[in-house]
Scaffold this motif. Structure first.
Motif, PDB file in Angstrom:
ATOM      1  N   SER A 112     -16.195  40.520   3.255  1.00  0.00           N
ATOM      2  CA  SER A 112     -17.406  41.876   3.904  1.00  0.00           C
ATOM      3  C   SER A 112     -18.026  42.461   2.718  1.00  0.00           C
ATOM      4  O   SER A 112     -17.688  42.876   2.240  1.00  0.00           O
ATOM      5  CB  SER A 112     -17.004  42.571   4.595  1.00  0.00           C
ATOM      6  OG  SER A 112     -18.259  43.690   4.543  1.00  0.00           O
ATOM      7  N   GLY A 113     -18.993  42.005   2.051  1.00  0.00           N
ATOM      8  CA  GLY A 113     -19.543  42.457   1.472  1.00  0.00           C
ATOM      9  C   GLY A 113     -19.917  43.699   1.158  1.00  0.00           C
ATOM     10  O   GLY A 113     -19.897  44.420   1.010  1.00  0.00           O
ATOM     11  N   VAL A 114     -20.651  43.934   3.131  1.00  0.00           N
ATOM     12  CA  VAL A 114     -21.104  45.771   3.279  1.00  0.00           C
ATOM     13  C   VAL A 114     -19.732  46.682   2.559  1.00  0.00           C
ATOM     14  O   VAL A 114     -19.724  47.469   2.383  1.00  0.00           O
ATOM     15  CB  VAL A 114     -20.895  45.635   4.338  1.00  0.00           C
ATOM     16  CG1 VAL A 114     -21.086  46.739   4.761  1.00  0.00           C
ATOM     17  CG2 VAL A 114     -22.677  44.911   5.037  1.00  0.00           C
ATOM     18  N   ALA A 115     -18.467  46.397   2.535  1.00  0.00           N
ATOM     19  CA  ALA A 115     -16.940  46.283   3.092  1.00  0.00           C
ATOM     20  C   ALA A 115     -16.252  46.658   1.338  1.00  0.00           C
ATOM     21  O   ALA A 115     -16.503  47.918   1.191  1.00  0.00           O
ATOM     22  CB  ALA A 115     -16.199  45.946   3.950  1.00  0.00           C
ATOM     23  N   ILE A 116     -16.780  45.709   1.355  1.00  0.00           N
ATOM     24  CA  ILE A 116     -17.080  46.250  -0.663  1.00  0.00           C
ATOM     25  C   ILE A 116     -17.634  46.315  -1.228  1.00  0.00           C
ATOM     26  O   ILE A 116     -17.374  48.130  -2.230  1.00  0.00           O
ATOM     27  CB  ILE A 116     -17.179  44.597  -1.577  1.00  0.00           C
ATOM     28  CG1 ILE A 116     -16.035  43.308  -1.337  1.00  0.00           C
ATOM     29  CG2 ILE A 116     -17.128  44.674  -3.585  1.00  0.00           C
ATOM     30  CD1 ILE A 116     -14.876  43.934  -1.462  1.00  0.00           C
ATOM     31  N   LEU A 117     -18.770  47.298  -0.568  1.00  0.00           N
ATOM     32  CA  LEU A 117     -19.711  48.204  -1.131  1.00  0.00           C
ATOM     33  C   LEU A 117     -19.618  49.361  -0.328  1.00  0.00           C
ATOM     34  O   LEU A 117     -19.616  50.354  -1.559  1.00  0.00           O
ATOM     35  CB  LEU A 117     -21.154  47.926  -0.550  1.00  0.00           C
ATOM     36  CG  LEU A 117     -22.390  48.514  -0.565  1.00  0.00           C
ATOM     37  CD1 LEU A 117     -23.397  48.001  -2.227  1.00  0.00           C
ATOM     38  CD2 LEU A 117     -23.784  48.645   0.650  1.00  0.00           C
ATOM     39  N   ALA A 118     -19.075  49.745   0.386  1.00  0.00           N
ATOM     40  CA  ALA A 118     -18.051  50.568   0.901  1.00  0.00           C
ATOM     41  C   ALA A 118     -17.760  51.052  -0.592  1.00  0.00           C
ATOM     42  O   ALA A 118     -17.320  52.521  -0.706  1.00  0.00           O
ATOM     43  CB  ALA A 118     -17.914  50.498   2.051  1.00  0.00           C
ATOM     44  N   ALA A 119     -16.093  50.213  -0.709  1.00  0.00           N
ATOM     45  CA  ALA A 119     -15.017  51.088  -1.230  1.00  0.00           C
ATOM     46  C   ALA A 119     -15.211  50.926  -2.715  1.00  0.00           C
ATOM     47  O   ALA A 119     -14.639  51.636  -3.313  1.00  0.00           O
ATOM     48  CB  ALA A 119     -13.910  49.569  -1.122  1.00  0.00           C
ATOM     49  N   SER A 120     -16.442  50.555  -3.164  1.00  0.00           N
ATOM     50  CA  SER A 120     -16.978  49.900  -4.581  1.00  0.00           C
ATOM     51  C   SER A 120     -17.312  51.616  -4.857  1.00  0.00           C
ATOM     52  O   SER A 120     -17.667  52.160  -6.324  1.00  0.00           O
ATOM     53  CB  SER A 120     -17.775  49.369  -5.156  1.00  0.00           C
ATOM     54  OG  SER A 120     -17.311  47.755  -4.642  1.00  0.00           O
ATOM     55  N   ASN A 121     -18.200  52.198  -3.722  1.00  0.00           N
ATOM     56  CA  ASN A 121     -18.875  53.751  -3.987  1.00  0.00           C
ATOM     57  C   ASN A 121     -18.176  55.081  -3.448  1.00  0.00           C
ATOM     58  O   ASN A 121     -19.227  55.265  -2.531  1.00  0.00           O
ATOM     59  CB  ASN A 121     -20.554  53.451  -3.685  1.00  0.00           C
ATOM     60  CG  ASN A 121     -20.897  52.557  -3.936  1.00  0.00           C
ATOM     61  OD1 ASN A 121     -21.413  52.739  -4.746  1.00  0.00           O
ATOM     62  ND2 ASN A 121     -21.469  51.159  -3.847  1.00  0.00           N
ATOM     63  N   ALA A 122     -17.394  54.210  -2.654  1.00  0.00           N
ATOM     64  CA  ALA A 122     -15.536  55.593  -2.532  1.00  0.00           C
ATOM     65  C   ALA A 122     -16.450  56.232  -1.290  1.00  0.00           C
ATOM     66  O   ALA A 122     -17.026  57.437  -0.485  1.00  0.00           O
ATOM     67  CB  ALA A 122     -15.942  56.852  -3.971  1.00  0.00           C
ATOM     68  N   ARG A 123     -16.061  55.014  -0.523  1.00  0.00           N
ATOM     69  CA  ARG A 123     -16.735  55.135   0.866  1.00  0.00           C
ATOM     70  C   ARG A 123     -15.942  54.776   2.081  1.00  0.00           C
ATOM     71  O   ARG A 123     -15.595  53.704   1.463  1.00  0.00           O
ATOM     72  CB  ARG A 123     -18.654  54.794   1.678  1.00  0.00           C
ATOM     73  CG  ARG A 123     -19.751  55.784   1.393  1.00  0.00           C
ATOM     74  CD  ARG A 123     -20.311  57.217   1.658  1.00  0.00           C
ATOM     75  NE  ARG A 123     -20.457  57.924   1.101  1.00  0.00           N
ATOM     76  CZ  ARG A 123     -20.672  58.765  -0.207  1.00  0.00           C
ATOM     77  NH1 ARG A 123     -19.695  58.719  -0.919  1.00  0.00           N
ATOM     78  NH2 ARG A 123     -21.063  59.541  -0.541  1.00  0.00           N
ATOM     79  N   PRO A 124     -15.091  55.624   3.152  1.00  0.00           N
ATOM     80  CA  PRO A 124     -14.687  54.940   4.107  1.00  0.00           C
ATOM     81  C   PRO A 124     -15.322  54.123   5.319  1.00  0.00           C
ATOM     82  O   PRO A 124     -17.307  54.137   5.000  1.00  0.00           O
ATOM     83  CB  PRO A 124     -13.945  56.184   5.067  1.00  0.00           C
ATOM     84  CG  PRO A 124     -14.405  57.506   4.335  1.00  0.00           C
ATOM     85  CD  PRO A 124     -15.725  57.126   2.878  1.00  0.00           C
ATOM     86  N   ILE A 125     -15.098  53.929   5.872  1.00  0.00           N
ATOM     87  CA  ILE A 125     -15.382  52.565   6.571  1.00  0.00           C
ATOM     88  C   ILE A 125     -14.670  52.854   8.445  1.00  0.00           C
ATOM     89  O   ILE A 125     -13.703  53.431   8.466  1.00  0.00           O
ATOM     90  CB  ILE A 125     -15.122  51.391   6.796  1.00  0.00           C
ATOM     91  CG1 ILE A 125     -13.957  50.536   6.506  1.00  0.00           C
ATOM     92  CG2 ILE A 125     -15.939  50.657   5.390  1.00  0.00           C
ATOM     93  CD1 ILE A 125     -13.759  49.067   5.994  1.00  0.00           C
TER      94      ILE A 125
END
Length: 399
Positions: A302-315
């Motif tokens: 998931s590019g969205v999960a990668i985006l979250a992790a790359s910018n220090a956000r949980p899911i």
């Protein structure tokens, strides 16, 4: 098969894509080119002029071939058809020009199958070795009517069989591809998705805002996200969901249901349908506490999960596709059952809100460091370079 690492760059690589947007699949290709250049590769990048000027700047080792873009926005249907044909023909000519100096060609998001299959076949006839990146082994939405389905599947299979190696972004994708094409004899490698950075990371703010980002379609569970957030607010949770992304062109009925549910949810849900500019996305990431991802029928990374992790956000997410790999690595998450209904989403939101923002902030910062070490684009590029060398070596063996 997992691509090896640690090899020197081959003399020259071509990267081809039709995707010029500096988001999603387009950003994937543009970032991969950056990583390959950082690792000392000579790269010919065949792609229409890209959206973000940063990726168009001259760099040592880069040769740029720019087919025309298709027409977007307000243009007549004939004008759009002509522009799309120009892009497809220009892309094919550009790749053949690149072949004069590049034997290894990385193909990611090619043109439609009617053009892609002949182009790949022609490349193979010239002696090219193709690394085909399969973001999704089978499409989320089919282009042809159901009666033509087997021919469309066969065309996808032809793309894979014409490759020297196929790259997928997660182990579930690899399993799905091999199940769909059990007679495939081309090696299939898993190479991770690289990071998506949106400026300097901003600490989790504790705002109560959740973000659902990306194309609005059924397998992303957007309706469950809307109804679950509305349920959570009725249960007393101080949260608000912002949904930002374009509607899927083949799921108009589903998008209409999402519109109606968002309207019924009132202030709890802000549905923003349409393309999201980078500056807007950066602001949304900075303002949100977590990304909400109740995905199902999803196999790729998931590019969205990668985006979250790359910018220090949980899911708050299911373990669909490659998301499970990130969670197992330590990505901070509230795990939803799969499939996740509105009640499951509401319970997940409550569980997320029960943990202080400072705890999520610390965990997200820690996992971002892991992401930057394992999935920086130079690290990803090294794996593509190594795979290209493996393919080249295999081709040189007798028999």
């Amino acid at each position: 098969m997992t691509a090896a690492t640690g090899a020197a760059a081959p003399s020259s690589l071509c990267v081809f894509t039709r995707s010029w947007r500096s988001s999603g699949a387009g950003l994937f290709a543009q970032s991969l080119v950056d990583g390959l250049l950082a690792e000392g590769a000579q790269v010919t990048f065949v792609c229409p002029p890209v959206e973000n000027a940063r990726f168009e700047r001259p760099r040592p080792g880069l040769r740029r071939i720019r087919p025309p873009r298709e027409r977007t926005g307000r243009a007549s249907r004939p004008a759009k058809i002509v522009a799309s044909l120009a892009r497809m023909i220009g892309g094919a000519i550009g790749v053949l020009r690149a072949r004069a100096t590049c034997r290894e060609v990385i193909v990611t998001i090619p043109d439609p199958l009617l053009f892609a299959v002949p182009m790949l076949a022609l490349l193979r006839l010239t002696g090219a070795r193709i690394l085909f990146v399969a973001h999704d082994p089978l499409p989320h939405a089919w282009a042809l009517p159901a009666r033509w389905r087997r021919w469309e599947i066969a065309a996808h299979g032809a793309c894979y069989r014409l490759a020297s190696a196929v790259v997928v972004l997660s182990e579930p994708s690899r399993e799905r591809l091999l199940a769909a094409f059990p007679t495939l004899r081309v090696p299939v490698s898993v190479i991770d998705h690289g990071v998506f950075l949106m400026g300097d990371p901003v600490p989790v703010p504790g705002s109560g805002m959740l973000l659902a980002f990306g194309t609005v379609r059924s397998n992303k569970g957007v309706l469950a996200a809307i109804e679950g957030t509305a349920m959570a607010t009725r249960d007393g949770q101080s949260v608000r969901l912002v949904i930002a992304g374009g509607p899927h062109r083949d799921e108009a009925d589903y998008v209409a249901r999402c519109r109606a549910a968002a309207q019924a949810a009132g202030d709890a849900v802000d549905l923003r349908l349409g393309y999201v500019e980078d500056a807007v996305l950066e602001r949304l990431i900075a303002e949100c506490d977590a990304l909400l991802m109740p995905y199902d029928d999803f196999h790729s990374q998931s590019g969205v999960a990668i985006l979250a992790a790359s910018n220090a956000r949980p899911i708050i997410a299911t373990r669909a596709g490659g998301i499970a790999t990130l969670i197992d690595e330590g990505m901070p998450a509230v795990v939803l059952p799969r499939p996740a209904g509105a009640g499951d989403v509401a319970e997940g939101i409550a569980a997320f809100m029960a943990t202080p923002a400072a705890v999520w902030r610390a965990r997200a910062d820690d996992y971002r460091a892991v992401m930057m070490e394992r999935r920086s684009w130079p690290a990803i590029a090294r794996r593509y370079i190594a795979l290209a060398q493996q393919v080249s070596h295999a081709a040189s063996l007798p028999g």
